[in-house]
Design an enzyme around this catalytic site. Structure first.
Site, PDB file in Angstrom:
ATOM      1  CE  LYS A  58      46.460  39.400  45.879  1.00 37.83           C
ATOM      2  NZ  LYS A  58      45.460  39.198  46.929  1.00 37.83           N
ATOM      3  CB  ALA A 191      36.337  26.919  44.912  1.00 36.48           C
ATOM      4  N   GLY A 192      36.844  29.860  47.153  1.00 30.85           N
ATOM      5  CA  GLY A 192      36.604  31.302  47.171  1.00 30.85           C
ATOM      6  C   GLY A 192      37.862  32.023  46.746  1.00 30.85           C
ATOM      7  CB  ILE A 194      41.834  32.533  50.521  1.00 37.33           C
ATOM      8  CG1 ILE A 194      41.676  33.913  51.177  1.00 37.33           C
ATOM      9  CG2 ILE A 194      43.110  31.847  51.019  1.00 37.33           C
ATOM     10  CD1 ILE A 194      41.659  33.898  52.693  1.00 37.33           C
ATOM     11  CD  GLU A 213      32.633  26.487  47.094  1.00 44.40           C
ATOM     12  OE1 GLU A 213      33.697  26.993  47.474  1.00 44.40           O
ATOM     13  OE2 GLU A 213      31.539  26.733  47.625  1.00 44.40           O
ATOM     14  CB  VAL A 247      34.340  18.862  53.715  1.00 45.37           C
ATOM     15  CG1 VAL A 247      35.553  18.425  54.536  1.00 45.37           C
ATOM     16  CG2 VAL A 247      34.787  19.406  52.366  1.00 45.37           C
ATOM     17  CB  SER A 278      40.575  29.327  51.958  1.00 50.36           C
ATOM     18  OG  SER A 278      40.503  28.369  50.908  1.00 50.36           O
ATOM     19  CB  ALA A 329      42.354  45.985  51.875  1.00 54.50           C
ATOM     20  CG  HIS A 453      46.160  51.122  19.013  1.00 51.48           C
ATOM     21  ND1 HIS A 453      45.434  49.960  19.145  1.00 51.48           N
ATOM     22  CD2 HIS A 453      47.100  50.898  18.058  1.00 51.48           C
ATOM     23  CE1 HIS A 453      45.907  49.066  18.287  1.00 51.48           C
ATOM     24  NE2 HIS A 453      46.918  49.608  17.618  1.00 51.48           N
TER      25      HIS A 453
END
Ligand code: FAD
Ligand code: NAI
Length: 474
Positions: A58, A191-192, A194, A213, A247, A278, A329, A453
């Site tokens: 983040k 393409a999850g 992560i 993916e 892959v 990932s 988490a 608002h």
């Protein structure tokens, strides 16, 4: 002589450290063991989440978004920047500093709550119900005796068969958060969550990003309509997302070559400077010596637990990524608290139906409850109401109008069954839906509540109004 504790927690990720704090708050003599260390060997509690997961990702998502806005969005606000430059080393240092602050915060909380912290690997060394022996491998080794044990040893990244992580060219989540130079070409397998978050970071910083993916559907766990909208937006941002691929061989030299069959089975090769893999995570039970005491692990390697996180051994509990359920988490934390409450003879409960999901892309994606496709396949009759951020005053002022909010409510009772958001600050806005669902609210309940608002939360009210076809602003 072994030190005696009411509770010994193995692992200080969000599941373990929160369980330890709650147990200590409930008056139980509590120890927490964790082996994570900084580059210079110091304790780094907080687990995957703090060290190489939620927090650093983040931090980089925020920094890279700031850079992207400065380069592409500020001029629209009448802010001209000359000589804009990226200082990636400083961006990575800042991320590391945020991580350290969190490590130190947890050590402080342990002290404050009188949790005895042990730095080193914890493992079962024998014992019996009510007096489990837990060895801490440290300098020197110690043995703790525990009335209750909470295993919270988390998860580790899954590697592609035949393409081990090498920390240089083939990267796991840790490597993906510490690339020292922006790669010109970045490949991502999976393409999850992560893949999309880290792909977004490096794309914003200038990399050409291609994501491969395996599944034919993009973001299969999200609501179909949200997934379609996300694919459109991410593709426009320059993420090259290819679904339904197989892959094959991965070879490394000066760069990385990925051989794969595309969605129609045609052989293709992707050549990139770095490859992030990932493709999911595996429960981490290595080093626990679980076999010594007969701790049961299921066929996928997770510690087997019941609904209340009890293992097959008396007074041994397990929480977080190392047990079934979403690897999040906040799910780990909720389980940790619930177990501490059970041990103290109180009530503990985790409601799996109201665990929110967030993907911190831009726009963010967040949801709670059922998707439309789930309701259809379960044969549930429902009503849907939707509101676009384009029609929300605050989103227009922010210059962030992509996406929408969608409410799904029971056709008869109007009870909220799911809420799906793709749009600005969806991670924050979703909390209202979680509260509403926990309190068994109807869509009308939200529609009749006064929302400030201008705010993004008005899109929630409007989507709830739309369930009864009473939208005001579209
Ligand atoms: P962990 O956090 O993995 O902690 C386990 C701890 O136990 C570690 O410190 C480990 O060193 C220690 N340990 C293991 N074995 C032993 C042993 N034998 N002795 C002593 N110590 C041991 N989730 C979210 O909800 N939001 C997010 O934004 C988010 N972002 C993420 C981003 C990335 C890149 C990744 C990889 C994950 C992210 N997650 C996110 C998932 C989240 O990190 C995990 O769900 C969470 O950390 C699980 O917590 P845990 O306590 O079960 O395990
Ligand atoms: P993931 O399960 O989210 O995504 C993995 C993707 O890889 C899937 O789409 C899967 O179909 C695909 N895949 C699997 N094998 C493949 C292969 N051989 N070739 C191509 N694609 C393949 O797992 P990810 O992204 O590794 O993250 C692990 C966990 O960490 C997540 O399940 C999530 O719980 C947690 N996390 C949560 C975040 C959040 O809450 N914002 C952020 C990052 C991670």
């Amino acid at each position: 002589m072994a030190k005696l504790f009411d509770v010994v927690v193995i692992g200080a990720g969000p599941g373990g450290y929160i369980a330890a704090i709650r147990a200590a708050q409930l008056g139980l003599a509590t120890a927490c063991i964790d082996e994570w260390k900084t580059a210079d060997g110091k304790p780094a509690p907080g687990g995957t989440c703090t060290n190489v997961g939620c927090i650093p990702s983040k931090a980089l998502l925020q920094s890279s978004e700031n850079y992207h806005h400065a380069a592409h969005a500020f001029s629209d606000h009448g802010i001209q920047i000359k000589g804009l430059a990226l200082d990636l080393a400083q961006m990575l240092r800042r991320k590391d500093k945020v991580v350290r602050q969190n490590n130190e915060g947890i050590l402080f909380l342990f002290k404050k709550n009188k949790v005895a912290f042990y730095h080193g690997r914890g493992s079962f060394a024998g014992g019996k119900a009510g007096a489990w022996d837990i060895k801490v491998a440290g300098k020197p080794d110690e043995t703790l005796s525990a009335k209750h044990v909470i295993v919270a040893t988390g998860s580790t990244p899954r590697a592609l068969p035949g393409a081990a992580f090498d920390d240089k060219l083939i990267l796991d989540n840790d490597g993906a958060l510490a690339i020292p130079e922006v790669p010109k070409r970045l490949g991502v397998i999976g393409a999850g969550v992560i893949g999309l978050e880290m792909g977004s970071v490096w794309r914003r910083l200038g990399a050409e990003v291609v994501i491969l993916e395996a599944l034919p559907a993009f973001l299969g766990a999200a609501d179909e309509q949200v997934a379609r909208e996300a694919l459109k937006i991410f593709t426009k941002q320059g993420l090259g997302i290819h679904t339904g691929v197989k892959v094959g061989k991965v070879t490394t030299g000066r760069d990385v070559r990925v051989e794969y069959a595309d969605g129609v089975g045609k052989a293709q090769t992707l050549t990139v400077d770095k490859l992030i893999v990932s493709i999911g995570r595996m429960p981490n039970t290595e080093g626990l010596n679980a076999g010594a005491v007969g701790l049961k692990v299921d066929e996928r390697g997770f510690i087997a637990v019941d609904d209340e996180c009890r293992t097959n051994l008396p007074n041994v509990w397990a929480v977080g990524d190392v047990v079934r359920g979403p690897m999040l988490a906040h799910k780990a934390e909720e389980e940790g608290v619930a177990v501490a409450e059970h041990i103290a003879g109180k009530h503990g409960h985790v409601d799996f139906n109201t665990i929110p999901w967030v993907i911190y892309t831009s726009p963010e994606i967040a949801w709670v409850g059922k998707t439309e496709q789930q309701l259809r396949s379960e044969g549930v009759r429902y009503k849907a109401g939707q509101f676009p951020f384009m029609a929300n005053g605050r989103a227009r002022a922010l210059g962030d109008t992509a996406g929408f909010v969608k409410f799904l409510a029971d056709e008869k009772t109007d009870r909220i069954l799911g809420v799906h958001i793709i749009g600005p600050m969806a991670s924050e806005t979703i909390a209202e839906a979680v509260v509403a669902m926990e309190f068994r609210a109807s869509a009308e309940d939200i529609a009749l509540i006064c929302h400030a608002h201008p705010s993004l939360s008005e899109a929630m009210k409007e989507a709830a109004l739309a369930v009864a076809q009473r939208s005001l602003n579209v």
